[in-house]
Scaffold this active site. Structure first.
Site, PDB file in Angstrom:
ATOM      1  N   ASP A   7      43.014  43.544  37.214  1.00  0.00           N
ATOM      2  CA  ASP A   7      44.299  42.903  37.495  1.00  0.00           C
ATOM      3  C   ASP A   7      44.126  41.398  37.371  1.00  0.00           C
ATOM      4  O   ASP A   7      43.229  40.931  36.670  1.00  0.00           O
ATOM      5  CB  ASP A   7      44.781  43.370  38.869  1.00  0.00           C
ATOM      6  CG  ASP A   7      46.286  43.270  39.034  1.00  0.00           C
ATOM      7  OD1 ASP A   7      46.956  42.778  38.124  1.00  0.00           O
ATOM      8  OD2 ASP A   7      46.786  43.675  40.089  1.00  0.00           O
ATOM      9  N   HIS A   8      44.941  40.640  38.053  1.00  0.00           N
ATOM     10  CA  HIS A   8      44.889  39.186  37.938  1.00  0.00           C
ATOM     11  C   HIS A   8      43.459  38.684  37.846  1.00  0.00           C
ATOM     12  O   HIS A   8      42.619  39.041  38.667  1.00  0.00           O
ATOM     13  CB  HIS A   8      45.532  38.531  39.167  1.00  0.00           C
ATOM     14  CG  HIS A   8      46.939  38.982  39.400  1.00  0.00           C
ATOM     15  ND1 HIS A   8      47.623  38.674  40.536  1.00  0.00           N
ATOM     16  CD2 HIS A   8      47.782  39.716  38.625  1.00  0.00           C
ATOM     17  CE1 HIS A   8      48.836  39.205  40.460  1.00  0.00           C
ATOM     18  NE2 HIS A   8      48.950  39.841  39.312  1.00  0.00           N
TER      19      HIS A   8
ATOM     20  N   HIS B 267      45.466  49.517  39.777  1.00  0.00           N
ATOM     21  CA  HIS B 267      45.233  48.098  39.506  1.00  0.00           C
ATOM     22  C   HIS B 267      44.061  47.714  40.385  1.00  0.00           C
ATOM     23  O   HIS B 267      44.182  47.763  41.612  1.00  0.00           O
ATOM     24  CB  HIS B 267      46.410  47.241  39.984  1.00  0.00           C
ATOM     25  CG  HIS B 267      47.669  47.393  39.176  1.00  0.00           C
ATOM     26  ND1 HIS B 267      48.828  46.722  39.504  1.00  0.00           N
ATOM     27  CD2 HIS B 267      47.930  48.099  38.059  1.00  0.00           C
ATOM     28  CE1 HIS B 267      49.763  47.022  38.610  1.00  0.00           C
ATOM     29  NE2 HIS B 267      49.249  47.855  37.733  1.00  0.00           N
TER      30      HIS B 267
ATOM     31  N   CYS C 211      47.508  49.524  43.875  1.00  0.00           N
ATOM     32  CA  CYS C 211      47.146  48.143  43.549  1.00  0.00           C
ATOM     33  C   CYS C 211      46.314  47.583  44.700  1.00  0.00           C
ATOM     34  O   CYS C 211      46.844  47.337  45.792  1.00  0.00           O
ATOM     35  CB  CYS C 211      48.407  47.313  43.322  1.00  0.00           C
ATOM     36  SG  CYS C 211      48.045  45.565  43.060  1.00  0.00           S
TER      37      CYS C 211
ATOM     38  N   HIS D 170      54.931  50.447  42.494  1.00  0.00           N
ATOM     39  CA  HIS D 170      53.957  49.383  42.781  1.00  0.00           C
ATOM     40  C   HIS D 170      54.152  48.925  44.225  1.00  0.00           C
ATOM     41  O   HIS D 170      55.281  48.716  44.659  1.00  0.00           O
ATOM     42  CB  HIS D 170      54.190  48.208  41.824  1.00  0.00           C
ATOM     43  CG  HIS D 170      53.118  47.179  41.867  1.00  0.00           C
ATOM     44  ND1 HIS D 170      53.037  46.243  42.874  1.00  0.00           N
ATOM     45  CD2 HIS D 170      52.060  46.959  41.050  1.00  0.00           C
ATOM     46  CE1 HIS D 170      51.974  45.480  42.650  1.00  0.00           C
ATOM     47  NE2 HIS D 170      51.359  45.894  41.545  1.00  0.00           N
TER      48      HIS D 170
ATOM     49  N   TYR E 202      46.876  36.304  34.067  1.00  0.00           N
ATOM     50  CA  TYR E 202      46.817  37.192  32.904  1.00  0.00           C
ATOM     51  C   TYR E 202      46.157  36.581  31.672  1.00  0.00           C
ATOM     52  O   TYR E 202      46.568  36.826  30.544  1.00  0.00           O
ATOM     53  CB  TYR E 202      48.227  37.712  32.585  1.00  0.00           C
ATOM     54  CG  TYR E 202      48.694  38.704  33.629  1.00  0.00           C
ATOM     55  CD1 TYR E 202      48.176  40.002  33.650  1.00  0.00           C
ATOM     56  CD2 TYR E 202      49.601  38.348  34.617  1.00  0.00           C
ATOM     57  CE1 TYR E 202      48.570  40.918  34.610  1.00  0.00           C
ATOM     58  CE2 TYR E 202      50.003  39.257  35.591  1.00  0.00           C
ATOM     59  CZ  TYR E 202      49.482  40.535  35.579  1.00  0.00           C
ATOM     60  OH  TYR E 202      49.866  41.452  36.532  1.00  0.00           O
TER      61      TYR E 202
HETATM   62  C1  DNO Z   1      52.180  40.966  39.121  1.00  0.00           C
HETATM   63  C2  DNO Z   1      52.347  42.419  39.016  1.00  0.00           C
HETATM   64  C3  DNO Z   1      53.753  42.853  39.347  1.00  0.00           C
HETATM   65  C4  DNO Z   1      53.944  44.297  38.966  1.00  0.00           C
HETATM   66  C5  DNO Z   1      55.311  44.814  39.290  1.00  0.00           C
HETATM   67  C6  DNO Z   1      55.447  46.268  38.957  1.00  0.00           C
HETATM   68  O1  DNO Z   1      51.309  40.436  38.551  1.00  0.00           O
HETATM   69  O2  DNO Z   1      51.433  43.104  39.767  1.00  0.00           O
HETATM   70  O3  DNO Z   1      54.647  42.058  38.659  1.00  0.00           O
HETATM   71  O4  DNO Z   1      53.774  44.437  37.608  1.00  0.00           O
HETATM   72  O5  DNO Z   1      55.593  44.632  40.635  1.00  0.00           O
HETATM   73  O6  DNO Z   1      56.786  46.577  38.821  1.00  0.00           O
END
Ligand code: DNO
Length: 355
Positions: free
Chosen positions: A317-318, A272, A245, A207, A331
């Site tokens: 994602d978020h 992501h 991401c 990531h 989340y």
């Molecule tokens: C946050 C996420 C990170 C991600 C980690 C992967 O919301 O994008 O916590 O899961 O960095 O190891």
């Protein structure tokens, strides 16, 4: 490409598998054993039970996020061998359970960093946001309290209280770890785990660092095309890959995301996809997934994934916190479900227009 949602597991997540199952087009979850500390081995029985639970709900485990890396491995201290062995053991157990994707990060001390977990937006929603000036004013050991206040009682990924209690100690441990050293330790780790990844066809997907620059003077090595190239070239194996991401890499407006997707094609194993709004240099806030709500062109991002025949899981994602939901910041169910529906709409249009 498979549409998925991140799920932290029963007892940790406010969102249920039954709810996820009802989001149109979502067939899998990206999950974890959230209670595990970095370095702890995951037993095959525990993984099996998790898999059964997910499958009983009509979904599948599309990948793990994350199997976290113990600090000894990142620092390269003498006891790292033991933790690498335990990591290999976990990978073997995942492989035995037919799980082939593992997302992880190699950020020292903190995982992602934000200055605010509930910044109000004009539409009345709240989002995670980052302001370098605010971060500069805060001492690392205060960071956790600052975030915890708005965490709605949830444990934030990468910000476990057990770790935050040891924050000073952790900083001291990283004292001699500069960018070069951290990179060497990552390569060492990857070379050690590649045999088991090949044996079980497990795709490791690092990531990116979030935000994509050093925070609190700690080195960051997965931030842009040149750094990621270096990391992929250092261990030339398809099992050594990337989580693309968009929110993390997109925190730096200089990162041209669609062009990076084309560049890294074949080594991206997980995506992501979320939008962020650039406010000023070093200042950004998260947005709804829709292109027009932020600074990223989500159509071009999805198109680059389709054009490069990306086959792995993708997840919204978020999300914003909307409609009164109380969930782990970023989340909740509602805005991520809207995100999945929107990304699926883009996908359908892109795919049909290619025919
Ligand atoms: C946050 C996420 C990170 C991600 C980690 C992967 O919301 O994008 O916590 O899961 O960095 O190891």
């Amino acid at each position: 490409m498979e549409m998925t949602l991140r799920w932290f597991g029963t007892g940790y997540d406010s969102v249920t598998l039954e709810q996820i199952r009802q989001i149109p087009g979502v067939t899998g979850v990206i999950t974890t054993l959230y209670g595990k500390q970095p370095g702890e081995t995951w037993s095959q029985e525990e993984i099996h039970a998790l898999k059964e639970e997910v499958e009983k709900a009509g979904l599948r485990i599309a990948g793990i996020e994350s199997v976290n890396i113990h600090d000894a491995i990142k620092i390269g201290s003498d006891d790292r061998e033991q933790y690498i062995e335990q990591y290999i053991e976990t990978l073997r157990h995942l492989g035995e359970e037919d799980i082939h994707l593992v997302c992880y990060n190699f950020m020292p001390v903190f995982d992602w960093t934000r200055s605010d977990l509930a910044k109000p937006r004009p539409d009345g929603s709240t989002v995670l946001s980052y302001d370098q000036q605010k971060v500069d004013q805060i001492r690392p050991e205060e960071m956790f309290q600052n975030l915890d206040e708005h965490a709605n009682g949830f444990i934030l990924p990468g910000w476990e209280p057990e770790r935050m209690e040891r924050i000073k100690e952790l900083f001291a441990m990283y004292q001699d770890v500069n960018e070069e050293k951290l990179f060497e330790n990552l390569v060492y780790f990857l070379k050690r785990i590649m045999p088991v990844c090949r044996e079980y066809d497990i795709y490791m997907a690092i990531h990116p660092d979030d935000p994509a620059w050093p925070v609190f003077g700690l080195p960051r090595i997965i931030t842009d095309e040149a750094h990621i190239d270096r990391m992929l070239d250092a261990v030339e194996d398809v099992h050594n890959g990337l989580t693309f991401c968009t929110g993390s890499l997109g925190s730096n407006p200089k990162n041209d995301l669609p062009s990076m997707i084309r560049h890294f094609a074949g080594r991206i194993h997980f995506a992501h996809v979320r939008n962020i709004h650039h406010v000023a240099p070093g200042v950004f806030e998260e947005a709804a997934h829709l292109s027009s709500d932020g600074s990223l062109d989500m159509y071009e991002i999805m198109k680059a994934l389709v054009d490069t025949e990306f086959q792995g899981p993708v997840r919204p994602d978020h999300g914003r916190m909307i409609w009164g939901e109380k969930a782990m910041p970023g989340y909740g169910l509602y805005d991520r479900a809207l995100g999945a529906a929107y990304l699926n709409g883009l996908l359908e249009a892109i795919e049909k227009s290619k025919k």
